[in-house]
Write an enzyme that holds these catalytic residues in place. Structure first.
Site, PDB file in Angstrom:
ATOM      1  N   LEU A  41      54.452  16.562  28.877  1.00  0.00           N
ATOM      2  CA  LEU A  41      53.479  15.525  29.273  1.00  0.00           C
ATOM      3  C   LEU A  41      52.458  15.249  28.180  1.00  0.00           C
ATOM      4  O   LEU A  41      51.920  16.166  27.577  1.00  0.00           O
ATOM      5  CB  LEU A  41      52.756  15.990  30.549  1.00  0.00           C
ATOM      6  CG  LEU A  41      51.597  15.137  31.080  1.00  0.00           C
ATOM      7  CD1 LEU A  41      51.555  15.213  32.609  1.00  0.00           C
ATOM      8  CD2 LEU A  41      50.248  15.564  30.508  1.00  0.00           C
ATOM      9  N   LEU A  42      52.230  13.977  27.966  1.00  0.00           N
ATOM     10  CA  LEU A  42      51.159  13.537  27.057  1.00  0.00           C
ATOM     11  C   LEU A  42      50.082  12.891  27.904  1.00  0.00           C
ATOM     12  O   LEU A  42      50.380  12.145  28.827  1.00  0.00           O
ATOM     13  CB  LEU A  42      51.754  12.544  26.058  1.00  0.00           C
ATOM     14  CG  LEU A  42      50.863  11.638  25.189  1.00  0.00           C
ATOM     15  CD1 LEU A  42      51.600  11.278  23.889  1.00  0.00           C
ATOM     16  CD2 LEU A  42      50.433  10.351  25.887  1.00  0.00           C
ATOM     17  N   ASP A  44      45.513  12.138  27.153  1.00  0.00           N
ATOM     18  CA  ASP A  44      44.541  11.391  26.338  1.00  0.00           C
ATOM     19  C   ASP A  44      44.805  11.370  24.830  1.00  0.00           C
ATOM     20  O   ASP A  44      45.194  12.385  24.249  1.00  0.00           O
ATOM     21  CB  ASP A  44      43.142  12.003  26.482  1.00  0.00           C
ATOM     22  CG  ASP A  44      42.760  12.290  27.908  1.00  0.00           C
ATOM     23  OD1 ASP A  44      43.489  11.896  28.816  1.00  0.00           O
ATOM     24  OD2 ASP A  44      41.716  12.922  28.089  1.00  0.00           O
ATOM     25  N   GLN A  60      46.552  15.004  23.964  1.00  0.00           N
ATOM     26  CA  GLN A  60      46.646  16.062  24.959  1.00  0.00           C
ATOM     27  C   GLN A  60      48.122  16.265  25.286  1.00  0.00           C
ATOM     28  O   GLN A  60      48.820  15.313  25.648  1.00  0.00           O
ATOM     29  CB  GLN A  60      45.878  15.650  26.232  1.00  0.00           C
ATOM     30  CG  GLN A  60      44.389  15.715  26.086  1.00  0.00           C
ATOM     31  CD  GLN A  60      43.888  17.144  26.067  1.00  0.00           C
ATOM     32  OE1 GLN A  60      43.834  17.796  27.085  1.00  0.00           O
ATOM     33  NE2 GLN A  60      43.529  17.636  24.895  1.00  0.00           N
ATOM     34  N   TYR A 103      41.063  21.011  25.656  1.00  0.00           N
ATOM     35  CA  TYR A 103      40.929  19.704  26.281  1.00  0.00           C
ATOM     36  C   TYR A 103      40.451  18.661  25.271  1.00  0.00           C
ATOM     37  O   TYR A 103      40.205  18.957  24.100  1.00  0.00           O
ATOM     38  CB  TYR A 103      39.986  19.803  27.495  1.00  0.00           C
ATOM     39  CG  TYR A 103      40.695  20.177  28.784  1.00  0.00           C
ATOM     40  CD1 TYR A 103      42.008  20.632  28.791  1.00  0.00           C
ATOM     41  CD2 TYR A 103      40.044  20.066  30.009  1.00  0.00           C
ATOM     42  CE1 TYR A 103      42.652  20.963  29.985  1.00  0.00           C
ATOM     43  CE2 TYR A 103      40.681  20.393  31.202  1.00  0.00           C
ATOM     44  CZ  TYR A 103      41.985  20.840  31.179  1.00  0.00           C
ATOM     45  OH  TYR A 103      42.610  21.153  32.360  1.00  0.00           O
ATOM     46  N   ARG A 162      32.922  17.845  29.515  1.00  0.00           N
ATOM     47  CA  ARG A 162      34.011  17.891  28.525  1.00  0.00           C
ATOM     48  C   ARG A 162      34.141  16.603  27.714  1.00  0.00           C
ATOM     49  O   ARG A 162      33.494  15.611  27.985  1.00  0.00           O
ATOM     50  CB  ARG A 162      35.345  18.178  29.230  1.00  0.00           C
ATOM     51  CG  ARG A 162      35.659  17.249  30.386  1.00  0.00           C
ATOM     52  CD  ARG A 162      36.992  17.627  31.032  1.00  0.00           C
ATOM     53  NE  ARG A 162      37.234  16.880  32.244  1.00  0.00           N
ATOM     54  CZ  ARG A 162      36.985  17.323  33.469  1.00  0.00           C
ATOM     55  NH1 ARG A 162      36.514  18.532  33.656  1.00  0.00           N
ATOM     56  NH2 ARG A 162      37.207  16.549  34.516  1.00  0.00           N
ATOM     57  N   ASP A 163      35.057  16.652  26.742  1.00  0.00           N
ATOM     58  CA  ASP A 163      35.502  15.499  25.947  1.00  0.00           C
ATOM     59  C   ASP A 163      34.462  15.039  24.915  1.00  0.00           C
ATOM     60  O   ASP A 163      34.050  13.871  24.900  1.00  0.00           O
ATOM     61  CB  ASP A 163      35.907  14.313  26.850  1.00  0.00           C
ATOM     62  CG  ASP A 163      36.809  14.720  27.992  1.00  0.00           C
ATOM     63  OD1 ASP A 163      37.507  15.744  27.845  1.00  0.00           O
ATOM     64  OD2 ASP A 163      36.818  14.041  29.045  1.00  0.00           O
ATOM     65  N   GLU A 221      34.533  10.771  32.397  1.00  0.00           N
ATOM     66  CA  GLU A 221      35.343  11.462  31.393  1.00  0.00           C
ATOM     67  C   GLU A 221      35.377  10.631  30.106  1.00  0.00           C
ATOM     68  O   GLU A 221      35.168   9.423  30.116  1.00  0.00           O
ATOM     69  CB  GLU A 221      36.772  11.677  31.912  1.00  0.00           C
ATOM     70  CG  GLU A 221      36.822  12.632  33.098  1.00  0.00           C
ATOM     71  CD  GLU A 221      38.224  13.086  33.487  1.00  0.00           C
ATOM     72  OE1 GLU A 221      38.404  14.284  33.740  1.00  0.00           O
ATOM     73  OE2 GLU A 221      39.133  12.246  33.549  1.00  0.00           O
TER      74      GLU A 221
HETATM   75  C1  FRU Z   1      41.165  12.856  31.004  1.00  0.00           C
HETATM   76  C2  FRU Z   1      41.043  14.372  31.016  1.00  0.00           C
HETATM   77  C3  FRU Z   1      39.882  14.853  30.203  1.00  0.00           C
HETATM   78  C4  FRU Z   1      40.288  16.251  29.834  1.00  0.00           C
HETATM   79  C5  FRU Z   1      41.769  16.083  29.619  1.00  0.00           C
HETATM   80  C6  FRU Z   1      42.584  17.277  30.001  1.00  0.00           C
HETATM   81  O1  FRU Z   1      42.439  12.408  31.310  1.00  0.00           O
HETATM   82  O2  FRU Z   1      40.959  14.853  32.346  1.00  0.00           O
HETATM   83  O3  FRU Z   1      38.631  14.793  30.857  1.00  0.00           O
HETATM   84  O4  FRU Z   1      39.650  16.704  28.679  1.00  0.00           O
HETATM   85  O5  FRU Z   1      42.169  14.979  30.393  1.00  0.00           O
HETATM   86  O6  FRU Z   1      43.911  17.105  29.626  1.00  0.00           O
END
Ligand code: FRU
Length: 485
Positions: A41-42, A44, A60, A103, A162-163, A221
């Protein structure tokens, strides 16, 4: 020889690619010119940057299943945003501060080194979460040296924090982080640093119940703050909005507010939220400014928790892809999106061209069909009825002149029913449509609106059909498009 945890995870991921290569490649829904995971799975786009001559796009990645979990950072590299190479894995969730996932995050160049900022996700047996904003540094853009956490959770927020997205402005570094306040409101936190190591929490940049984003969901996010044409734009992906008319139809949203960011005080005054894309599958976009000064965006062509496990590609051991790269511009106070110009080099051969007049007709145009194609319709004139384009029998674009209403319909991959996303237009002048096997991206009136979606035609159905109620005329060009890898 004893392998480190990082080496073990890498080896396992590469084995997984090898093991599943054939089944992944045999999928009739595999895309030709969109970035996808080699297996698994891909989600972000991460760390998007042009650095030392190359565009880097990290992503990701869950290599071991077509579901979410302890994410890796996969890595693609390109010289031209068109042809891409799959690089060595950038980050594995090998350390205590990221054991449940490296993440999402971003990249910045500093002292000839590429710096990645990302969220170390940690969960205990009860599912309690810890979050660390971490740094990894590379001299060659391929091998990263983890420096560990640089920011711990500040007071006032839950661990849904996060992020990190980092940028430089007026000789200082800034970072925005997606957050949830202690009273469970979506927010964006702001940090500043002189050296990318010591970070000061400047406070909340947006959200947290403050107008005009009061009552605006429980989590933001993937925030991204940048300037476009001397205006500041904050892009983020809010969760917890309820559908309102044609808006907020997906499980979660992605959009932006426009305003003015004052770097000395850290204050951002801004307007109302606008969705970036009107289609079914668009989330967690991330931008970068390239060496030509363009603001370029990639987004994940899906939405979390939105029937993810029902995609037929799961049978072929892969799930999800990126959008094509899009250039952002500000027109009349609105962010518009255009396919980057370089994508024209994907065109194979000369365009097929037609001048079309339809009158109560349903037609196929000579040589206008295919699996991986670009269509450009301009000078569109629709009389008072409607006009539609049906692709592979499974996606349909409809424009109703009477209501000035544009719709993208698709056959649901969950239950086969027809579902739609819509928006009003002032007028319809041009359409640029990118079809790639099981994805469609529609750019209306030079990117004034976009509709992005996955759809699943019967694999051999390459048909494109045009239909009109009353009179419609347009000029059309069609190109077959090549592969990017
Ligand atoms: C968004 C998210 C981010 C997180 C990541 C985890 O799609 O939920 O907030 O860092 O994906 O894969």
């Amino acid at each position: 020889m004893i392998l480190s945890r990082d080496q073990q995870l890498r080896r396992k991921a590469y084995e997984e690619i090898e093991l599943n290569k054939d089944i992944v490649e045999q999928d009739p829904y595999r895309l030709k010119y969109h970035l996808m995971p080699p297996v698994g799975l891909l989600n972000d786009p991460n760390g998007f940057i042009q650095w030392d001559g190359n565009y880097h796009l990290f992503y990701q990645w869950m290599p071991f299943k077509t579901g979410h979990g302890a994410k890796f950072w996969g890595h693609y590299v390109s010289k031209d945003l068109v042809t891409w190479k799959h690089e060595e894995i950038a980050l594995t969730p090998s350390e205590w501060f990221e054991k449940n996932g490296c993440y999402s995050g971003s990249a910045i160049g500093h002292n000839d080194e590429l710096h990645l900022f990302y969220t170390g996700n940690v969960k205990d047996k009860e599912g309690n979460r810890e979050t660390y904003q971490c740094l990894a540094v590379s001299g060659d853009g391929v091998n990263f040296d983890k420096k560990g956490p640089v920011i711990e959770l500040p007071v006032g927020y839950t661990s849904h924090f996060r992020d990190p997205k980092v940028w430089e402005q007026d000789g200082r570094y800034f970072m925005v982080v997606g957050a949830q306040t202690s009273d469970l409101k979506g927010a964006v936190a702001l940090f500043a640093s002189e050296d990318l190591i010591d970070w000061e929490h400047l406070g909340m940049l947006a959200g947290g119940g403050k107008p005009p984003l009061n009552d605006f969901g429980y989590m933001f996010e993937c925030p991204d703050l940048f300037s476009l044409d001397e205006t500041d734009v904050l892009v983020f992906s809010p969760q917890g909005l309820k559908p309102e008319g044609m808006e907020y139809q997906n499980v979660y949203q992605s959009g932006y507010v426009i305003g003015t960011f004052e770097p000395v005080s850290g204050v951002f005054m801004h307007g109302e939220f606008e969705e970036l894309d009107r289609g079914f599958d668009f989330y967690a976009p991330q931008t970068t400014e390239d060496e030509q000064g363009r603001r370029i965006l990639f987004a994940w062509m899906s939405v979390p928790d939105q029937n993810e496990q029902d995609h037929p590609t799961i049978g072929h051991k892969w799930l999800h892809n990126m959008t094509i790269p899009r250039e952002l511009r500000l027109t009349g106070g609105k962010v518009v999106q255009l396919p980057v110009q370089e994508l024209e080099s994907l065109r194979l051969g000369e365009a097929i061209e037609h001048k079309v007049v339809l009158n109560y007709e349903n037609v196929k145009l000579k040589e206008v069909s295919g699996k991986a194609v670009e269509l450009l319709l301009d000078n569109i004139q629709v009389s008072e009825g409607w006009f539609s384009i049906t692709i592979g029998g499974a996606a349909r674009i409809v424009y109703s002149k009477k209501q000035n209403l544009f719709s993208l319909e698709r056959k649901s991959y969950v239950d086969g029913t027809v579902e739609k996303r819509q928006c009003y237009l002032d007028d319809l002048n041009s359409l640029r449509i990118f079809i790639d096997t099981s994805s469609i991206e529609v750019f209306i009136n030079n990117g004034e609106e976009t509709f992005t979606a996955r759809f699943y035609p019967v694999p051999d159905d390459e048909s494109i059909q045009f239909e009109s109620l009353r009179n419609t005329s347009f000029n059309i060009k069609k190109w077959n498009l090549g592969n990017i890898i």
